[in-house]
Scaffold this motif. Structure first.
Motif, short mmCIF file in Angstrom:
data_model
loop_
_atom_site.label_atom_id
_atom_site.label_comp_id
_atom_site.label_asym_id
_atom_site.label_seq_id
_atom_site.Cartn_x
_atom_site.Cartn_y
_atom_site.Cartn_z
N ASP A 233 2.30 1.71 -3.45
CA ASP A 233 1.29 2.09 -4.45
C ASP A 233 0.80 3.52 -4.25
O ASP A 233 0.35 4.16 -5.21
CB ASP A 233 0.06 1.15 -4.36
CG ASP A 233 0.35 -0.22 -4.94
OD1 ASP A 233 -0.49 -1.12 -4.74
OD2 ASP A 233 1.41 -0.38 -5.57
N ASN A 234 0.80 4.01 -3.01
CA ASN A 234 0.17 5.29 -2.70
C ASN A 234 1.13 6.35 -2.19
O ASN A 234 0.69 7.40 -1.71
CB ASN A 234 -0.93 5.06 -1.66
CG ASN A 234 -2.07 4.21 -2.19
OD1 ASN A 234 -2.97 4.71 -2.86
ND2 ASN A 234 -2.01 2.92 -1.93
N SER A 235 2.42 6.08 -2.28
CA SER A 235 3.44 7.00 -1.76
C SER A 235 3.10 7.43 -0.34
O SER A 235 3.12 8.62 0.00
CB SER A 235 3.55 8.25 -2.66
OG SER A 235 3.80 7.88 -3.98
N ALA A 236 2.76 6.44 0.47
CA ALA A 236 2.33 6.71 1.85
C ALA A 236 3.41 6.26 2.83
O ALA A 236 4.03 5.22 2.65
CB ALA A 236 1.02 5.97 2.14
N HIS A 237 3.61 7.07 3.87
CA HIS A 237 4.55 6.69 4.92
C HIS A 237 3.92 5.62 5.80
O HIS A 237 2.75 5.74 6.20
CB HIS A 237 4.87 7.89 5.82
CG HIS A 237 5.59 8.99 5.10
ND1 HIS A 237 4.93 9.88 4.29
CD2 HIS A 237 6.90 9.34 5.08
CE1 HIS A 237 5.81 10.73 3.79
NE2 HIS A 237 7.01 10.44 4.25
N TYR B 250 0.84 -1.21 0.00
CA TYR B 250 0.00 0.00 0.00
C TYR B 250 0.87 1.26 0.00
O TYR B 250 0.60 2.23 -0.71
CB TYR B 250 -0.94 0.00 1.22
CG TYR B 250 -1.83 1.21 1.28
CD1 TYR B 250 -1.47 2.32 2.05
CD2 TYR B 250 -3.01 1.26 0.56
CE1 TYR B 250 -2.28 3.44 2.09
CE2 TYR B 250 -3.83 2.38 0.59
CZ TYR B 250 -3.45 3.47 1.37
OH TYR B 250 -4.25 4.59 1.39
N SER B 251 1.91 1.22 0.84
CA SER B 251 2.83 2.36 0.94
C SER B 251 3.45 2.66 -0.42
O SER B 251 3.54 3.81 -0.86
CB SER B 251 3.91 2.03 1.97
OG SER B 251 5.00 2.91 1.87
N GLY C 70 12.60 -0.38 -3.48
CA GLY C 70 11.28 0.07 -3.95
C GLY C 70 10.12 -0.75 -3.42
O GLY C 70 9.05 -0.80 -4.02
N ILE C 71 10.33 -1.44 -2.29
CA ILE C 71 9.27 -2.28 -1.70
C ILE C 71 8.23 -1.38 -1.02
O ILE C 71 7.04 -1.71 -1.00
CB ILE C 71 9.87 -3.27 -0.67
CG1 ILE C 71 10.93 -4.15 -1.31
CG2 ILE C 71 8.78 -4.11 -0.03
CD1 ILE C 71 10.42 -5.17 -2.30
N CYS C 72 8.69 -0.25 -0.43
CA CYS C 72 7.73 0.67 0.18
C CYS C 72 8.21 2.09 -0.08
O CYS C 72 9.34 2.30 -0.54
CB CYS C 72 7.58 0.42 1.67
SG CYS C 72 8.99 0.95 2.63
N PHE C 73 7.35 3.07 0.23
CA PHE C 73 7.68 4.47 0.00
C PHE C 73 8.61 5.00 1.08
O PHE C 73 9.70 5.50 0.80
CB PHE C 73 6.39 5.30 -0.06
CG PHE C 73 6.61 6.77 -0.22
CD1 PHE C 73 6.32 7.65 0.83
CD2 PHE C 73 7.13 7.28 -1.40
CE1 PHE C 73 6.54 9.01 0.70
CE2 PHE C 73 7.36 8.63 -1.54
CZ PHE C 73 7.06 9.50 -0.49
N ASP C 74 8.16 4.86 2.33
CA ASP C 74 8.98 5.33 3.45
C ASP C 74 8.42 4.75 4.75
O ASP C 74 7.24 4.39 4.82
CB ASP C 74 8.98 6.87 3.54
CG ASP C 74 10.12 7.40 4.41
OD1 ASP C 74 10.19 8.62 4.63
OD2 ASP C 74 10.95 6.58 4.86
#
Lengths: 274, 186
Positions: free
Chosen positions: B150-154, B147-148, B173-177
């Motif tokens: 896909d949505n550039s969500a922390h 989700y992080s 690139g598994i998550c945004f932050d």
């Protein structure tokens, strides 16, 4: 025979019989060893639809299986009990401590009744041994022991909503029984039978999930929760013993109980531990 | 949570992070930042997390001393669990708390799983497995990472399944932050 663990009759019966198919037979062999063989056996038996029954035998059998002393095999709707090599070693050590006369009596019981069919055994026990339970206090003590045994089984499971519901509900039943001071024998009998029946439901849950303990967290326990709900309604509204656990107006203090501070009693202590 | 034990009314609080989470939440709301969580996460909280945390807390001396008991029995623990679950249900009705029905792509989940498995053998993962028992986190945690991404969500968490591998999760690139709650300073 104070040093012998209470589960010795389970192991001994399996050692002599090699295997027993069905809880029913295990229960009755041990019951008859106690009452006809007059062997000192710690299990207390309550009245049940299938005759004298002790939940402690079932819970100890599960623990013996968990610890590798016996095998429990699902054999087409019945449990097949078999002793393991580890269990055999323990029995051989125990036999040195049990008076030979007791072992001989037990052997005679097993020789006689192993030939009986289920119906014949049930009829024999009913016609020869069932008396009306006029003292509910003995039954109450047994149910409290059963609850303690069930709690010990579920305390070994990973804490999640379902396992904590089971533990919490059993503990609630235990507190209700300790607090009750009912003088009406009908009301007392009703309470004891509801809780005893609930215990059996919980034991079935243990059977269902013992080989795959992780499944417990995902089970739908609505049916069991309804039964517990009924017990809570009975204890709170009908008998005025204890409020419901979810009663917001009831203080947490009412549900605190640290009387039984004993740690889980091991199945075996030295000199018998393998 | 306030309860009446044998020593009268007491406040039962586990984790020094509770206060920090309250402050962080207020801070985010003031800045009009959306706070989202996933249905999967809420389900896991209800199924496992609340029971685990309340049970853990009740084993601490703090709980026993405050309640005035030698040990906290199961009926009392379960009562507290249901009370915490009620508070969480109340949280869901807050306008600022958004629960998202997110169904991650199986390919993305596999990607996350492969990432964690690729870390097996490293010193960091060896230490992690020694503490947690597994290399790969739960499906709910992996969904959160997807989700992080896909949505550039922390992801705001203290779960070591995620925080231990933050640099690698970001670089792959598994998550945004990831924001580790215990590192947040006000």
């Amino acid at each position: 025979m104070s040093k012998i663990p209470r589960c010795w009759p389970i192991l001994y019966a399996l050692y002599k019989m090699n295997r027993i198919r069905g809880h029913f037979y295990l229960q009755k062999y041990i019951y008859l060893a106690k009452v006809e063989g007059e062997i000192p056996i710690e299990y207390d038996f309550a009245k049940n639809d299938y005759g004298p029954y002790c939940l402690g035998i079932k819970t100890d059998a599960f623990r013996l299986n968990q610890e590798g002393y016996i095998d429990l095999i699902d054999d087409c709707d019945a449990w097949l009990f078999k002793i393991t090599p580890k269990g055999e070693k323990v029995v051989q050590k125990m036999m040195e401590l049990i008076p030979e006369s007791n072992l001989t009596c037990f052997d005679n019981i097993l020789d006689k009744f192993s030939k009986y069919t289920l119906t014949a055994l049930k009829n024999y026990v009913y016609s020869n041994h069932i008396k009306e339970d006029t003292e509910n206090n003995d039954l109450k003590k047994q149910i409290l022991i059963d609850i303690k045994d069930l709690l010990s089984l579920f305390k070994e499971r990973e804490p999640n909503h379902n396992s904590m519901f089971i533990r919490g509900s059993l503990d609630y039943c235990s507190i209700a029984l300790k607090k009750e001071n009912l003088t009406d024998p009908v009301q007392k009998d009703m309470l004891l039978s509801y809780i005893s029946s609930y215990n059996n439901n919980i034991l079935k849950l243990n059977e269902l999930t013992m080989n795959e303990p992780n499944t417990l967290a995902h089970l739908n326990l609505e049916e069991v929760k309804e039964k517990f709900d009924y017990i809570q309604e009975t204890c709170s509204k009908e008998l005025d013993i204890l409020p419901r656990l979810d009663d917001e107006s009831a203080d947490l203090e009412l549900f605190l109980d640290d009387e039984d501070d004993d740690p889980l009693t091991p199945l075996f202590t030295s000199p018998i531990r393998c | 949570m306030t309860e009446k034990g044998r020593k009268g009314h007491v406040t039962l609080k586990y984790m020094e992070l509770t206060d920090k989470i309250h402050i962080l939440t207020r801070d985010l709301l003031t800045k009009k930042i959306d706070i989202n969580t996933l249905t999967l996460i809420m389900d896991e909280i209800r199924r496992k997390s609340v029971a685990k945390i309340v049970n853990e807390y009740c084993e601490t001396p703090d709980a026993r001393i405050k309640l005035g008991v030698r040990r906290v029995n199961d009926a009392a623990i379960y009562r507290m669990i249901t009370n915490v679950e009620k508070k969480i249900t109340n949280l869901e009705s807050k306008g600022w708390f958004n629960i998202i029905d997110y169904d991650p792509d199986e390919y993305d989940i596999k990607n996350v799983e492969n990432f964690y498995k690729s870390q097996i053998g490293t010193a960091k993962m060896t230490q992690h497995i020694a503490k947690k028992g597994n290399a790969v986190p739960s499906h709910a945690d992996m969904s959160l990472l997807c989700y992080s991404c896909d949505n550039s969500a922390h992801v705001v968490t203290n779960d070591s399944d995620i925080t231990t591998f933050t640099p690698e999760l970001k670089s792959e690139g598994i998550c945004f932050d990831v924001i580790k709650i215990s590192d947040v300073r006000f």
